[in-house]
Design a protein around this motif. Structure first.
Motif, PDB file in Angstrom:
ATOM      1  N   LYS A   1      27.231 -38.391 -83.280  1.00 40.57           N
ATOM      2  CA  LYS A   1      27.505 -39.167 -84.593  1.00 40.57           C
ATOM      3  C   LYS A   1      26.281 -39.603 -85.434  1.00 40.57           C
ATOM      4  CE  LYS A   1      28.796 -43.907 -83.028  1.00 40.57           C
ATOM      5  NZ  LYS A   1      29.010 -43.730 -81.571  1.00 40.57           N
TER       6      LYS A   1
ATOM      7  N   VAL B   1      30.949 -35.518 -93.481  1.00 35.80           N
ATOM      8  CA  VAL B   1      32.188 -35.574 -92.801  1.00 35.80           C
ATOM      9  C   VAL B   1      33.346 -35.924 -93.995  1.00 35.80           C
ATOM     10  CG1 VAL B   1      32.172 -38.076 -91.785  1.00 35.80           C
ATOM     11  CG2 VAL B   1      33.737 -36.548 -91.003  1.00 35.80           C
TER      12      VAL B   1
ATOM     13  N   ILE C   1      25.594 -37.736 -88.483  1.00 37.19           N
ATOM     14  CA  ILE C   1      26.428 -37.832 -89.841  1.00 37.19           C
ATOM     15  C   ILE C   1      25.729 -38.877 -90.456  1.00 37.19           C
ATOM     16  CG2 ILE C   1      28.588 -38.832 -90.574  1.00 37.19           C
ATOM     17  CD1 ILE C   1      29.906 -37.798 -88.103  1.00 37.19           C
TER      18      ILE C   1
ATOM     19  N   ARG D   1      39.378 -36.112 -89.126  1.00 40.39           N
ATOM     20  CA  ARG D   1      37.941 -36.033 -89.616  1.00 40.39           C
ATOM     21  C   ARG D   1      37.671 -34.548 -89.876  1.00 40.39           C
ATOM     22  NH1 ARG D   1      38.121 -40.688 -89.266  1.00 40.39           N
ATOM     23  NH2 ARG D   1      36.883 -42.274 -88.499  1.00 40.39           N
TER      24      ARG D   1
ATOM     25  N   LYS E   1      24.455 -34.312 -92.439  1.00 38.83           N
ATOM     26  CA  LYS E   1      25.747 -33.643 -92.043  1.00 38.83           C
ATOM     27  C   LYS E   1      27.026 -34.732 -92.630  1.00 38.83           C
ATOM     28  CE  LYS E   1      28.435 -31.177 -89.347  1.00 38.83           C
ATOM     29  NZ  LYS E   1      28.528 -29.696 -89.497  1.00 38.83           N
TER      30      LYS E   1
ATOM     31  N   ASP F   1      33.975 -39.650 -84.519  1.00 36.91           N
ATOM     32  CA  ASP F   1      32.774 -39.121 -85.236  1.00 36.91           C
ATOM     33  C   ASP F   1      32.162 -38.378 -84.245  1.00 36.91           C
ATOM     34  OD1 ASP F   1      33.827 -40.216 -87.504  1.00 36.91           O
ATOM     35  OD2 ASP F   1      32.065 -41.616 -87.724  1.00 36.91           O
TER      36      ASP F   1
ATOM     37  N   ARG G   1      30.023 -39.874 -95.352  1.00 38.18           N
ATOM     38  CA  ARG G   1      31.249 -39.966 -95.153  1.00 38.18           C
ATOM     39  C   ARG G   1      31.961 -39.958 -96.407  1.00 38.18           C
ATOM     40  NH1 ARG G   1      32.284 -41.982 -90.192  1.00 38.18           N
ATOM     41  NH2 ARG G   1      34.267 -43.249 -90.882  1.00 38.18           N
TER      42      ARG G   1
ATOM     43  N   LEU H   1      31.960 -33.795 -83.843  1.00 43.94           N
ATOM     44  CA  LEU H   1      30.860 -32.872 -83.558  1.00 43.94           C
ATOM     45  C   LEU H   1      30.837 -32.047 -82.516  1.00 43.94           C
ATOM     46  CD1 LEU H   1      28.106 -35.279 -85.191  1.00 43.94           C
ATOM     47  CD2 LEU H   1      29.192 -33.197 -86.348  1.00 43.94           C
TER      48      LEU H   1
ATOM     49  N   CYS I   1      34.389 -31.650 -90.808  1.00 40.57           N
ATOM     50  CA  CYS I   1      33.032 -31.508 -91.241  1.00 40.57           C
ATOM     51  C   CYS I   1      32.746 -30.476 -92.364  1.00 40.57           C
ATOM     52  CB  CYS I   1      32.026 -31.538 -90.243  1.00 40.57           C
ATOM     53  SG  CYS I   1      32.076 -33.099 -89.316  1.00 40.57           S
TER      54      CYS I   1
ATOM     55  N   CYS J   1      30.111 -27.382 -92.581  1.00 36.89           N
ATOM     56  CA  CYS J   1      29.097 -26.953 -91.491  1.00 36.89           C
ATOM     57  C   CYS J   1      28.339 -25.855 -92.456  1.00 36.89           C
ATOM     58  CB  CYS J   1      29.875 -26.321 -90.706  1.00 36.89           C
ATOM     59  SG  CYS J   1      28.864 -25.111 -89.492  1.00 36.89           S
TER      60      CYS J   1
END
Ligand code: NAD
Ligand code: ZN
Ligand code: ZN
Lengths: 169, 384
Positions: free
Chosen positions: B346, B376, B349, B34, B374, B154, B352, B158, B36, B38
């Motif tokens: 999570k 990912v 999020i 995973r 957010k 997930d 995805r 974070l 992300c 930011c």
């Protein structure tokens, strides 16, 4: 720590109001009692330096590990090299780095073309996402750009015509 | 392997790049599961961090499987699924010894003011980041933490940045029971800061942004009050009115260099780059806090200078506290909070996205399209 008060014995009142609990950085920072020893820690094994790696002149060495993402090269590399002659305290460090970043963008395009790949700039800018989720906004922006562009062209055409007319008189 | 490739301001794409290698005996190579995007990546994406070189891979929030380790690595082994704090820290220097893992002195040769950070320009050490299939992780005995049995990746991803940063923002606020806390910025970090302010006993939590869907999200997720600064006029007057004309006890800047809301700041900080980003939120935080209050800064600014009302900091006797989050220091407590259901990372999020669509993912997060909070990225080789 025991020796510290002796070290300041000649200063009347040294440490009488010291209050270790009054630490505005707590709990961000958990003092280990070794802070006054300076740059004396056992350093990790040194990563071999076999590429060009800049180090800030505010430190004596390259750190034990470092990144190797993009070693300096080309004109931007030359500018970066110059920038690292100045400290982090100096605009002469940061402004050339920003300039080098911009030069680097042009170098990137040239490199792409050399590799037989013309960069698809709208795709890199994620225009697909814009088209999917903000079609109205994107079309408005394109329309505004087109109108401004047309306006500029029309203005200069008209200006040229006027100049020619002036000349005809 | 596939990796995100920075080509210039607002231009990123997916490319084939060489596999990372072990360059130091404490290195590990991690196959990313995973990764992300930011708010910090937006400073790079907009071209405002000096020494961001074309060809670099971003990404400082990632989890992955250890695929290979150097000869000195003892704390993790091949096959471990780890979450990797965004700070690169040696664990041995005088700063790491004080648990200032965001301020390590042995991870970034290029600048003494900032510790090494994954995928964060050469000013933060020149490391390629985790928006890729594989990534080199230095000091693998220090940062990487095995994801506890049963934890959702997930949630784990974070814990590499957003949760500790939001938590530390509240912690640095020195919040006392009953305090009024104002959080500027309803991005993932600000929302988490608002949520965590309650854990320190805040009496009232107010979040401020201009993006309506984010305010709505924050109100539900962090159970706080949420206001749109485009609607209430002058923020200092608004907050004074909200707080019996005294100001908030604690103000948190969770916006940083990309702030909007003041034309002068925006032009000088984001367009002309003659200051290190636009300091609008920090300016407001200083002017909204009570006398003797605390301003906690986690919003990121560049390395040069910013226009802030420092005279008011003096006259009001404000304490300013700021840092890159010290992820490793906070992890044990935060893992507990996640396992006990006190924090639900999570839940932040919203998107995805396959790593291959990284260009669109950046655009979507940056332009706040499709109600994005957010995103990912999931590499094709993640396999979970
Ligand atoms: N200190 C750390 O360790 C650390 C770690 C992670 C992120 N950060 C920083 O935290 C900041 C926020 O990160 P994020 O991921 O939530 O980013 P984000 O870009 O998603 O969120 C920022 C939000 O601030 C809002 N905003 C803009 N101007 C504002 C203003 N004047 N007042 C109030 N709100 C305003 C934006 O609309 C946006 O919703 C960034 O600067 C990031 O670099 C710091
Ligand atoms: Zn981050
Ligand atoms: Zn260190």
């Amino acid at each position: 720590m025991e020796t510290t008060p002796n070290k300041y014995a000649h200063i009347i009142g040294w440490g009488i109001d010291a209050d270790p609990k009054n630490d505005p950085t707590y709990p961000m920072r958990n003092r280990a009692g070794e802070e006054e020893k300076g740059y004396t820690w056992t350093r990790p094994t040194q990563q071999p330096v076999n590429i060009e790696v800049h180090h800030s002149i505010e430190r004596p060495n390259v750190t034990a590990v470092f990144g190797t993402a993009v070693p300096p090269s080309g004109l931007s590399g030359m500018i970066r090299r110059l920038a690292f002659k100045k400290s982090e305290n100096d605009y002469g460090h940061w402004l050339p780095l920003i300039l080098a970043d911009r030069v680097n963008v042009v170098e990137g395009i040239i490199e792409d073309i050399k590799n037989g790949k013309f960069p698809n700039i709208p795709a890199e800018k994620g225009m697909k996402a814009e088209w999917q989720h903000n079609r109205g906004g994107l079309l408005r922006q394109l329309a505004v750009t087109a109108i401004i562009g047309y306006g500029i062209v029309a203005y200069f055409r008209a200006k040229k015509r006027r100049e020619q007319e002036d000349y005809d008189y | 392997m596939l990796a995100m490739n920075y080509r210039g301001p607002l231009r990123v794409r997916i490319d084939q790049k060489p596999m990372p290698e072990i360059l130091h005996p404490q290195d590990a190579i991690v196959r990313v599961t995973r990764s992300c995007i930011c708010g910090s990546d937006l400073h790079l994406y907009n071209g405002s961090v000096p020494d961001t070189r074309v060809g670099m891979t971003f990404g400082h929030e990632f989890t992955g499987i250890v695929e290979e380790v150097g000869s000195e690595v003892t704390k993790v082994k091949v096959g471990d699924h780890v979450l990797v704090p965004f700070n690169i820290a040696c664990g041995q220097c005088v700063f790491c010894k004080q648990e200032l893992y965001g301020n390590c002195h042995e991870s970034n040769p290029q600048a003494t003011a900032v510790g090494g950070i994954f995928g964060y320009s050469h000013t933060a050490g020149g490391y390629n980041g985790g928006q890729a299939e594989y990534v080199r992780v230095p000091y693998a005995n220090v940062g990487p933490t095995v994801i506890p049995e049963g934890m959702d990746p997930d949630d784990a991803v974070l814990l590499t940045d957003v949760v500790p940063t939001g938590y530390q923002a509240a912690e640095m606020g020195g919040i006392q029971p009953g305090d009024t806390v104002v959080v500027f910025g309803a991005g993932p970090v600000g929302i988490m800061a608002a949520k965590c302010s309650w854990l320190f006993g805040a009496g009232r939590v107010i979040i401020i942004d201009e993006v309506e869907y984010r305010l709505e999200f924050a109100k539900n997720y962090a159970q706080c009050e949420a206001y749109n600064f485009r609607e209430f006029g002058d923020p200092a007057v608004f907050i004074k009115k909200q707080t019996d004309w005294l100001g908030a006890d604690v103000c948190i800047d969770a916006v940083g260099a990309e702030a909007t809301g003041n034309a002068l700041q925006t032009i000088t900080g984001r367009k002309l780059l003659i200051q290190a980003g636009s300091a609008t939120a920090l300016h407001w935080a200083i002017n909204c806090v009570k006398k003797g209050g605390i301003v906690s800064i986690v919003g990121v600014y560049g390395p040069t200078d910013n226009l802030v009302p420092i005279g008011n900091v003096l006259n009001k006797g404000i304490t300013i506290r700021a840092n890159q989050a010290s992820v490793k220091r906070l992890l044990p407590r935060l893992i507990e909070h996640v396992q006990n259901g006190i924090l639900n990372p999570k839940g932040l999020i919203t998107h995805r996205i396959p790593l291959e669509e990284v260009s669109d993912a950046y655009r979507m997060f940056s332009e706040k399209l499709d109600n994005c909070i957010k995103p990912v990225l999931i590499p094709p080789s993640a396999r979970i």
